[in-house]
Design a protein around this motif. Structure first.
Motif, short mmCIF file in Angstrom:
data_model
loop_
_atom_site.label_atom_id
_atom_site.label_comp_id
_atom_site.label_asym_id
_atom_site.label_seq_id
_atom_site.Cartn_x
_atom_site.Cartn_y
_atom_site.Cartn_z
N SER A 1 0.84 -1.19 0.00
CA SER A 1 0.00 0.00 0.00
C SER A 1 0.88 1.24 0.00
O SER A 1 1.86 1.32 0.75
CB SER A 1 -0.88 -0.02 1.25
OG SER A 1 -1.39 1.24 1.53
N THR A 2 0.52 2.20 -0.83
CA THR A 2 1.30 3.45 -0.86
C THR A 2 1.15 4.22 0.44
O THR A 2 2.10 4.86 0.90
CB THR A 2 0.88 4.33 -2.04
OG1 THR A 2 -0.54 4.55 -1.97
CG2 THR A 2 1.21 3.67 -3.36
N ILE A 3 0.00 4.14 1.05
CA ILE A 3 -0.21 4.83 2.33
C ILE A 3 0.72 4.26 3.39
O ILE A 3 1.38 4.99 4.12
CB ILE A 3 -1.68 4.73 2.76
CG1 ILE A 3 -2.56 5.48 1.77
CG2 ILE A 3 -1.88 5.25 4.17
CD1 ILE A 3 -4.02 5.24 1.92
N VAL B 1 1.23 7.94 -12.84
CA VAL B 1 0.54 6.90 -12.07
C VAL B 1 -0.20 7.55 -10.91
O VAL B 1 0.38 8.29 -10.13
CB VAL B 1 1.55 5.85 -11.55
CG1 VAL B 1 0.86 4.85 -10.65
CG2 VAL B 1 2.24 5.15 -12.70
N ASP B 2 -1.49 7.25 -10.83
CA ASP B 2 -2.28 7.72 -9.70
C ASP B 2 -2.00 6.81 -8.52
O ASP B 2 -2.25 5.60 -8.57
CB ASP B 2 -3.76 7.69 -10.05
CG ASP B 2 -4.64 8.22 -8.93
OD1 ASP B 2 -4.11 8.81 -7.98
OD2 ASP B 2 -5.87 8.02 -9.01
N LEU B 3 -1.46 7.35 -7.44
CA LEU B 3 -1.06 6.55 -6.30
C LEU B 3 -2.24 5.92 -5.56
O LEU B 3 -2.07 4.98 -4.80
CB LEU B 3 -0.21 7.37 -5.33
CG LEU B 3 1.13 7.87 -5.88
CD1 LEU B 3 1.84 8.70 -4.83
CD2 LEU B 3 1.99 6.71 -6.33
N THR C 1 -3.48 0.56 -11.60
CA THR C 1 -2.39 1.15 -12.40
C THR C 1 -1.07 1.10 -11.64
O THR C 1 -0.01 0.98 -12.25
CB THR C 1 -2.71 2.61 -12.79
OG1 THR C 1 -2.94 3.38 -11.61
CG2 THR C 1 -3.90 2.68 -13.70
N LEU C 2 -1.14 1.19 -10.33
CA LEU C 2 0.08 1.13 -9.53
C LEU C 2 0.73 -0.25 -9.67
O LEU C 2 1.93 -0.37 -9.85
CB LEU C 2 -0.22 1.43 -8.07
CG LEU C 2 0.96 1.49 -7.12
CD1 LEU C 2 1.83 2.69 -7.45
CD2 LEU C 2 0.47 1.58 -5.69
N TYR C 3 -0.07 -1.30 -9.62
CA TYR C 3 0.47 -2.66 -9.69
C TYR C 3 0.83 -3.08 -11.11
O TYR C 3 1.52 -4.07 -11.30
CB TYR C 3 -0.50 -3.67 -9.08
CG TYR C 3 -0.70 -3.45 -7.60
CD1 TYR C 3 0.35 -3.03 -6.79
CD2 TYR C 3 -1.92 -3.65 -7.01
CE1 TYR C 3 0.18 -2.83 -5.44
CE2 TYR C 3 -2.10 -3.46 -5.65
CZ TYR C 3 -1.04 -3.05 -4.88
OH TYR C 3 -1.21 -2.85 -3.54
N LYS C 4 0.37 -2.34 -12.10
CA LYS C 4 0.76 -2.64 -13.49
C LYS C 4 2.18 -2.17 -13.78
O LYS C 4 2.83 -2.69 -14.66
CB LYS C 4 -0.20 -1.98 -14.47
CG LYS C 4 -1.52 -2.69 -14.58
CD LYS C 4 -2.40 -2.02 -15.61
CE LYS C 4 -3.74 -2.71 -15.72
NZ LYS C 4 -4.62 -2.04 -16.66
N ASN C 5 2.66 -1.18 -13.02
CA ASN C 5 4.01 -0.65 -13.21
C ASN C 5 4.98 -1.50 -12.38
O ASN C 5 5.06 -1.36 -11.16
CB ASN C 5 4.06 0.82 -12.79
CG ASN C 5 5.34 1.48 -13.21
OD1 ASN C 5 6.40 0.88 -13.16
ND2 ASN C 5 5.23 2.74 -13.61
#
Length: 190
Positions: free
Chosen positions: A89-91, A144-146, A151-155
């Motif tokens: 998680s980015t948070i 990328v929208d955090l 989309t985060l996991y595609k990168n």
């Protein structure tokens, strides 16, 4: 659940005095607290060991009485940890960086830490900050929208940076734990 803080406190107080079991638990907790406070000044080893034994017995009683629920809770905890390892998680990543920053301030101003431990801390913090700034730079440059997990996991690069950062943090935490255990036992047996 749209309760105000006062409503939440009233709900807890109603629970405390709602049944015989909750009243017993409340009195038991108050007695242990009083023994701890009284022993704070007397520093009686027997009372300290007794209270630790009571707490361990209490936990064992809960584990044995509610074993199915405890097993379910442990399974859920392991799933959350594994989910975070594989899908970070980015948070949580931001909170980890805040934690690292706090420890960095402690390291800089601490006179108790050895030079070796400070160098190790500075090295790990530098690596983690490098990965964090790379994470932010990649997310910004790739648009990328955090908050969008898909989309985060595609990168793969961003995901790898976060996972490697978490792995380095885990290694550092384990090293720190063993370092303090080593210092404790060295002081104790020298």
């Amino acid at each position: 659940m749209n309760l105000s803080i006062i409503d939440k406190i009233v709900t807890v107080l109603k629970y405390i005095f709602s049944s015989f079991l909750s009243i017993e638990l409340f009195i038991f907790s108050i007695l242990l607290f009083v023994f701890l406070i009284i022993n704070f000044k007397k520093k009686n080893k027997f009372i300290q060991i007794l209270i630790i034994g009571i707490y361990i017995g209490f936990l064992l009683g809960i584990v044995l009485s509610y074993s199915m629920y405890v097993k379910s809770c442990i399974d859920s905890l392991v799933k959350v940890i594994l989910n975070y390892i594989y899908f970070p998680s980015t948070i949580m990543y931001f909170f980890i960086i805040l934690f690292v920053t706090g420890v960095l301030f402690y390291t800089v101003f601490s006179k108790k830490l050895s030079d070796f431990k400070k160098i190790v801390n500075f090295t790990i913090f530098s690596i983690l900050y490098y990965f964090f700034t790379s994470f932010i730079a990649l997310a910004t440059s790739d648009g990328v929208d955090l908050l969008d997990v898909v989309t985060l996991y595609k990168n793969d690069t961003i995901l790898s940076i976060v996972q490697v950062s978490n792995f380095i943090l885990l290694i550092w935490l384990l090293f720190t734990g063993f370092y303090y255990l080593y210092k404790y036992f060295k002081k104790r047996f020298d």
